[in-house]
Design an enzyme around this catalytic site. Sequence first.
Site, PDB file in Angstrom:
ATOM      1  N   PHE A  75       0.762  -1.260  -0.115  1.00 35.81           N
ATOM      2  CA  PHE A  75      -0.071   0.009   0.007  1.00 35.81           C
ATOM      3  C   PHE A  75       0.846   1.344   0.149  1.00 35.81           C
ATOM      4  O   PHE A  75       0.301   2.377   0.520  1.00 35.81           O
ATOM      5  CB  PHE A  75      -1.019  -0.160   1.114  1.00 35.81           C
ATOM      6  N   CYS A  76       2.000   1.125  -0.700  1.00 45.01           N
ATOM      7  CA  CYS A  76       2.779   2.357  -0.691  1.00 45.01           C
ATOM      8  C   CYS A  76       3.014   2.778   0.744  1.00 45.01           C
ATOM      9  O   CYS A  76       3.244   4.176   0.808  1.00 45.01           O
ATOM     10  CB  CYS A  76       2.447   3.683  -1.591  1.00 45.01           C
ATOM     11  N   ALA A  77       3.200   2.049   1.727  1.00 43.41           N
ATOM     12  CA  ALA A  77       3.504   2.380   3.182  1.00 43.41           C
ATOM     13  C   ALA A  77       4.391   1.398   3.462  1.00 43.41           C
ATOM     14  O   ALA A  77       4.164   0.658   4.646  1.00 43.41           O
ATOM     15  CB  ALA A  77       2.397   2.527   3.971  1.00 43.41           C
TER      16      ALA A  77
END
Length: 453
Positions: free
Chosen positions: A375-377
């Site tokens: 999740f781009c985290a």
Amino acid sequence: MSVSTAAADQSLCTPLPVLGRDVTVPLVTGGEVTYAALDYAASAPALQRVWDDVAAYAPYYGSVHRGAGYLSQLSTDLFENSRVTVAEFLGCRADDQVIFTRSTTDSLNLLAAVLPADCEVFVFETEHHASLLPWRDARVTYLNAPRTPDEAVQTLESALAERDPYGPALVCVTGASNVTGELWPVRELAAAAHAHGARIVLDAAQLAPHHPVDIQDLDVDWVAFSGHKLYAPFGSGVLAGRADWLQASEPYLAGGGASRKVARRADGGVDVEWHDSAARHEAGSPNVIGVYSIASACKALTEAGFDSLVAREQYLIGKVREGLAAVPEVKVLSLFGDDAPRVGVISFVVDGWNSSHFAAALSAEYGIGVRDGLFCAHPLVRTLLGSDPQSQGECGAPEAAPGEKSLNAIRVSFGAGTPDEHVERFVRAVTELVRDGARWNYRTEDGRCVPAV
């Protein structure tokens, strides 16, 4: 709030009409089903109201600010009135600027580009990459993931206490996690930042679609968010807040619109006088339709009433969380614990399942769209999964094949346009997949799990 308690509140607000609500998709097991869009945290469907407003304006489309014709004048008024609408939506101060950008990522990169020399930046490892990565030319302190809101404030205060008290500093923090949906103590973090002479920017990409965001009430210096998460089409965003750093810097982009005067010098060079207004950082022909769509979404959410929207979303959150809690193999990811307030974003893993395989089965066999991966985290998800937060991974799906374990998760997210049936189908699908297994065979293709044909 339990489902039974919140059930009485759901009558306050029915789902807002969104595009795609009647779209049907094929199932690998045969037949079709209405698509359940449960990936709002990536991109929320556009509100029908927004689409209708844009369609009504489209025949009058024209260039803004310097056109003498009627359509240009009309488009200019619409563009600038949209700025006023967004300022009202965010509770901006009288001297704040509202700058239109392409996205939250673009907004935070713009702010990173105007930081004063020797500015220190403080950011938690829990941030989305849009907040974690833009500060390449600054001195950055990355703060460890806190496990309670109070710990978040204490961690920030300790870090700020060690900095040069006379130099500029900026804190960047999310309003609601794009992984866990948990609300962060923004007001308390802002107070801590200001007590130590620092400024604070709020990444409201996941907060603004779900809760009111008021710059003055939260006492933040800037707010950034994206149109495509606020029920508007892709390609537009906002950075709103204090003007001084923005006016003191070189334009984010050099070009027409940002310049007030340009003249040749006797030595053959060029002298430029830049605008002091928001136009300073809006060079080029702006995305008028994107800007208008954001303003339309702001109006639609305000008119629907956030109290009703929040109450209904909490009802849906309760249905999903109770459904997942009834499946022992499911582990919901959380920083602050089960009782933490949150928006409609929930990430989880399933024992015995590769996350990409599970998400693929939800789509192919039930017509449910969710997201899987990091999740781009990346640092946050790896921390929550108990792996090394410093290890690298790719955005998107894992390389592991169906049935193999992967350090990735599944995310379900929803909002103002989500009907009850979508979350009910999701809970049923999770229960059936864990109990009975997938009804179809899957294979890995280009790093993603897909139905075998």
